[in-house]
Design a protein around this motif. Structure first.
Motif, PDB file in Angstrom:
ATOM      1  N   HIS A  56      -8.024  -9.795  -2.087  1.00  0.00           N
ATOM      2  CA  HIS A  56      -6.875  -9.637  -2.935  1.00  0.00           C
ATOM      3  C   HIS A  56      -5.444  -9.795  -2.020  1.00  0.00           C
ATOM      4  O   HIS A  56      -5.323  -9.007  -1.367  1.00  0.00           O
ATOM      5  CB  HIS A  56      -6.886  -8.216  -3.746  1.00  0.00           C
ATOM      6  CG  HIS A  56      -8.180  -8.209  -4.293  1.00  0.00           C
ATOM      7  ND1 HIS A  56      -8.158  -8.439  -5.911  1.00  0.00           N
ATOM      8  CD2 HIS A  56      -9.409  -7.737  -4.350  1.00  0.00           C
ATOM      9  CE1 HIS A  56      -9.509  -8.209  -6.254  1.00  0.00           C
ATOM     10  NE2 HIS A  56     -10.103  -7.532  -5.400  1.00  0.00           N
ATOM     11  N   ASN A  89      -5.800  -6.192  -1.062  1.00  0.00           N
ATOM     12  CA  ASN A  89      -6.812  -5.713  -0.285  1.00  0.00           C
ATOM     13  C   ASN A  89      -7.563  -7.111   0.762  1.00  0.00           C
ATOM     14  O   ASN A  89      -8.461  -7.758   0.083  1.00  0.00           O
ATOM     15  CB  ASN A  89      -8.021  -5.018  -1.028  1.00  0.00           C
ATOM     16  CG  ASN A  89      -8.947  -4.382  -0.021  1.00  0.00           C
ATOM     17  OD1 ASN A  89      -8.991  -4.381   0.978  1.00  0.00           O
ATOM     18  ND2 ASN A  89     -10.316  -4.237  -0.736  1.00  0.00           N
ATOM     19  N   THR A  93       0.898  -4.755  -8.216  1.00  0.00           N
ATOM     20  CA  THR A  93      -0.033  -5.875  -7.622  1.00  0.00           C
ATOM     21  C   THR A  93      -1.412  -5.360  -6.952  1.00  0.00           C
ATOM     22  O   THR A  93      -1.165  -4.136  -6.506  1.00  0.00           O
ATOM     23  CB  THR A  93       0.546  -6.978  -7.139  1.00  0.00           C
ATOM     24  OG1 THR A  93       1.125  -6.532  -5.939  1.00  0.00           O
ATOM     25  CG2 THR A  93       1.755  -7.359  -8.088  1.00  0.00           C
ATOM     26  N   SER A  94      -2.218  -6.315  -6.737  1.00  0.00           N
ATOM     27  CA  SER A  94      -3.412  -5.630  -5.999  1.00  0.00           C
ATOM     28  C   SER A  94      -3.596  -6.404  -4.448  1.00  0.00           C
ATOM     29  O   SER A  94      -3.331  -7.455  -4.607  1.00  0.00           O
ATOM     30  CB  SER A  94      -4.605  -6.073  -6.720  1.00  0.00           C
ATOM     31  OG  SER A  94      -4.922  -5.470  -7.710  1.00  0.00           O
ATOM     32  N   TYR A 110      -9.732   4.372  -2.920  1.00  0.00           N
ATOM     33  CA  TYR A 110      -8.899   3.326  -3.114  1.00  0.00           C
ATOM     34  C   TYR A 110      -8.713   3.350  -4.906  1.00  0.00           C
ATOM     35  O   TYR A 110      -7.347   3.383  -5.160  1.00  0.00           O
ATOM     36  CB  TYR A 110      -9.300   1.825  -2.894  1.00  0.00           C
ATOM     37  CG  TYR A 110      -9.251   1.577  -1.377  1.00  0.00           C
ATOM     38  CD1 TYR A 110      -8.931   2.509  -0.562  1.00  0.00           C
ATOM     39  CD2 TYR A 110      -9.616   0.272  -1.037  1.00  0.00           C
ATOM     40  CE1 TYR A 110      -8.664   2.122   0.805  1.00  0.00           C
ATOM     41  CE2 TYR A 110      -9.332   0.204   0.405  1.00  0.00           C
ATOM     42  CZ  TYR A 110      -9.179   1.020   1.215  1.00  0.00           C
ATOM     43  OH  TYR A 110      -8.839   0.683   2.682  1.00  0.00           O
ATOM     44  N   ARG A 111      -9.740   3.306  -5.515  1.00  0.00           N
ATOM     45  CA  ARG A 111      -9.659   3.460  -6.977  1.00  0.00           C
ATOM     46  C   ARG A 111      -8.729   4.771  -7.460  1.00  0.00           C
ATOM     47  O   ARG A 111      -7.707   4.600  -8.353  1.00  0.00           O
ATOM     48  CB  ARG A 111     -10.898   3.424  -7.552  1.00  0.00           C
ATOM     49  CG  ARG A 111     -11.852   2.295  -7.440  1.00  0.00           C
ATOM     50  CD  ARG A 111     -12.996   1.980  -8.513  1.00  0.00           C
ATOM     51  NE  ARG A 111     -13.788   3.273  -8.407  1.00  0.00           N
ATOM     52  CZ  ARG A 111     -14.718   3.621  -7.613  1.00  0.00           C
ATOM     53  NH1 ARG A 111     -15.195   2.583  -6.833  1.00  0.00           N
ATOM     54  NH2 ARG A 111     -15.379   4.709  -7.804  1.00  0.00           N
ATOM     55  N   ARG A 117      -4.945   4.400  -6.500  1.00  0.00           N
ATOM     56  CA  ARG A 117      -4.289   3.428  -7.204  1.00  0.00           C
ATOM     57  C   ARG A 117      -3.950   4.017  -8.676  1.00  0.00           C
ATOM     58  O   ARG A 117      -2.788   4.243  -9.316  1.00  0.00           O
ATOM     59  CB  ARG A 117      -4.870   2.185  -7.494  1.00  0.00           C
ATOM     60  CG  ARG A 117      -4.159   1.417  -8.783  1.00  0.00           C
ATOM     61  CD  ARG A 117      -4.461   0.039  -8.532  1.00  0.00           C
ATOM     62  NE  ARG A 117      -3.909  -0.686  -9.472  1.00  0.00           N
ATOM     63  CZ  ARG A 117      -3.479  -2.175  -9.536  1.00  0.00           C
ATOM     64  NH1 ARG A 117      -3.866  -2.710  -8.414  1.00  0.00           N
ATOM     65  NH2 ARG A 117      -3.087  -2.887 -10.576  1.00  0.00           N
ATOM     66  N   SER A 164     -12.001  -1.675  -6.728  1.00  0.00           N
ATOM     67  CA  SER A 164     -12.390  -1.505  -5.569  1.00  0.00           C
ATOM     68  C   SER A 164     -13.700  -0.821  -5.451  1.00  0.00           C
ATOM     69  O   SER A 164     -14.003  -0.014  -6.226  1.00  0.00           O
ATOM     70  CB  SER A 164     -11.443  -0.908  -4.487  1.00  0.00           C
ATOM     71  OG  SER A 164     -12.098  -0.622  -3.336  1.00  0.00           O
ATOM     72  N   HIS A 199      -0.592  -2.703  -4.280  1.00  0.00           N
ATOM     73  CA  HIS A 199      -1.638  -1.318  -4.149  1.00  0.00           C
ATOM     74  C   HIS A 199      -2.898  -1.820  -3.843  1.00  0.00           C
ATOM     75  O   HIS A 199      -3.282  -3.076  -4.093  1.00  0.00           O
ATOM     76  CB  HIS A 199      -1.482  -0.353  -5.316  1.00  0.00           C
ATOM     77  CG  HIS A 199      -1.629   0.983  -5.081  1.00  0.00           C
ATOM     78  ND1 HIS A 199      -2.769   1.805  -4.428  1.00  0.00           N
ATOM     79  CD2 HIS A 199      -0.579   2.092  -4.945  1.00  0.00           C
ATOM     80  CE1 HIS A 199      -2.561   2.932  -4.218  1.00  0.00           C
ATOM     81  NE2 HIS A 199      -1.274   3.148  -4.630  1.00  0.00           N
ATOM     82  N   TRP A 236       0.943  -1.046   0.020  1.00  0.00           N
ATOM     83  CA  TRP A 236      -0.002   0.189  -0.148  1.00  0.00           C
ATOM     84  C   TRP A 236       0.938   1.294   0.020  1.00  0.00           C
ATOM     85  O   TRP A 236       0.817   1.884   1.073  1.00  0.00           O
ATOM     86  CB  TRP A 236      -0.868  -0.017   1.117  1.00  0.00           C
ATOM     87  CG  TRP A 236      -2.103  -0.682   1.097  1.00  0.00           C
ATOM     88  CD1 TRP A 236      -2.366  -1.508   0.035  1.00  0.00           C
ATOM     89  CD2 TRP A 236      -3.554  -0.900   1.739  1.00  0.00           C
ATOM     90  NE1 TRP A 236      -3.725  -2.364  -0.070  1.00  0.00           N
ATOM     91  CE2 TRP A 236      -4.238  -1.809   1.249  1.00  0.00           C
ATOM     92  CE3 TRP A 236      -3.902  -0.272   3.016  1.00  0.00           C
ATOM     93  CZ2 TRP A 236      -5.492  -2.141   1.541  1.00  0.00           C
ATOM     94  CZ3 TRP A 236      -5.079  -0.536   3.596  1.00  0.00           C
ATOM     95  CH2 TRP A 236      -5.860  -1.411   2.943  1.00  0.00           C
ATOM     96  N   ASN A 271      -6.726  -2.574  -5.047  1.00  0.00           N
ATOM     97  CA  ASN A 271      -7.326  -3.020  -6.257  1.00  0.00           C
ATOM     98  C   ASN A 271      -7.942  -2.173  -7.175  1.00  0.00           C
ATOM     99  O   ASN A 271      -8.605  -1.114  -6.490  1.00  0.00           O
ATOM    100  CB  ASN A 271      -8.259  -4.336  -6.018  1.00  0.00           C
ATOM    101  CG  ASN A 271      -9.114  -3.977  -5.042  1.00  0.00           C
ATOM    102  OD1 ASN A 271      -8.935  -3.757  -3.606  1.00  0.00           O
ATOM    103  ND2 ASN A 271     -10.652  -4.440  -4.970  1.00  0.00           N
ATOM    104  N   SER A 272      -7.774  -2.358  -8.331  1.00  0.00           N
ATOM    105  CA  SER A 272      -8.647  -1.104  -9.022  1.00  0.00           C
ATOM    106  C   SER A 272      -9.758  -1.100  -9.401  1.00  0.00           C
ATOM    107  O   SER A 272     -10.616  -0.351  -9.820  1.00  0.00           O
ATOM    108  CB  SER A 272      -7.527  -1.332 -10.611  1.00  0.00           C
ATOM    109  OG  SER A 272      -7.811  -2.459 -11.121  1.00  0.00           O
TER     110      SER A 272
END
Length: 278
Positions: A137, A133, A130-131, A106-107, A110, A101, A96, A71, A98-99
């Motif tokens: 994830h 959460n 990478t993702s 969060y989105r 990232r 989310s 990071h 993160w 997740n895209s």
């Protein structure tokens, strides 16, 4: 007399040349990354509070390693140091948000981070995003591939807003899987005094050190060492808006601003864990 003068000048020049060579050679790759001109000025100004040289040295991070940063946030404070350090020799995974989310924050965080990586390819072109959460994830790097995993001021995020023990342990389990046997996990987070109840962790942003150690141990880690590198005895961990009352956030704005600037950034634990070799 003239010959002596020439010899003295020659010796002085040789000594000066040698001193300059030793000075240049004395800067380690980590020091070079920290002093790099690519770093954001605002970030550099926080070095005195965050001690990146001492912290990353304590975690044993060196060129040639595979490192996972958990993160890194929208701006990647530590990414600015780790990316050039590992770019030519080593690998850096930025685990990071997740895209996809459900959280807009969060989105956007990232997306901003990914844009940052494109702004200076000579520094960031080898960073693999990478993702992460937990628990959904958790594939932050190939299993057993990382020499080091580092997380800065994140454990409280997994605990807060109802995450509790299960989410914290799930996060540590993901980091455990990514590490090689004998690999090291480095943790820095805001420290709640041991005398305070665990319930104070929910809203304050501070975590008790004994709690963090216990959760990491539940995931299989062994505590290797502690450091007071990032300690701040001026911080009581008792503020109107939790840790965000202090800089750099200063959530109260101008209210008691000088008081909180004088305290500085939070008191922080710095913990080194090891994944057992067997």
């Amino acid at each position: 007399m003239r010959l002596r003068t020439i010899r003295a000048v020659t010796v002085t020049a040789a000594v000066l040349c040698c001193a300059l060579s030793l000075s240049a050679a004395a800067e380690s790759p980590l020091e070079a990354a920290i002093s790099g001109k690519h770093r954001t000025l605002d970030f550099v100004q926080r070095d005195a509070a965050r001690h990146p040289l001492e912290t990353l040295t304590f975690f044993g991070i060196e060129p040639g390693m595979t490192v996972v940063e958990i993160w890194p946030g929208a701006s990647g404070w530590y990414t600015e140091i780790l990316a050039p350090l590992l770019r030519t020799h080593g690998h850096l995974y930025a685990a990071h948000f997740n895209s996809d989310s459900t959280s807009q924050f969060y989105r956007e965080s990232r997306a901003d981070f990914e844009v940052k990586l494109t702004t200076n390819p000579a520094v960031y072109d080898q960073v693999v995003v990478t993702s992460f959460n937990p628990p959904a994830h958790a594939d932050i790097a190939p299993p057993g591939s990382a020499d080091r995993v580092v997380t800065f001021r994140n454990v409280h995020n997994w605990y807060m807003r109802g995450g509790g023990d299960d989410r914290v342990v799930a996060a540590f389990q993901a980091m455990f899987r990514a590490l090689k046997p004998g690999g090291v996990l480095g943790v820095v987070d805001h420290r709640l005094p041991a005398s305070r109840p665990l319930t104070d962790q929910e809203d304050s942003g501070y975590m008790r050190e004994d709690y963090v150690i216990a959760m990491a141990q539940r995931a299989g880690f062994v505590l290797a060492a502690k450091s007071e590198i990032n300690a701040n005895p001026r911080d009581t961990a008792d503020h109107p808006k939790g840790v965000w009352t202090l800089p750099p956030t200063l959530r109260l704005g101008e209210v008691d601003r000088d008081k909180y600037l004088a305290i500085g950034e939070s008191d922080r634990m710095t913990l080194k864990f090891v994944k057992p070799k067997s």
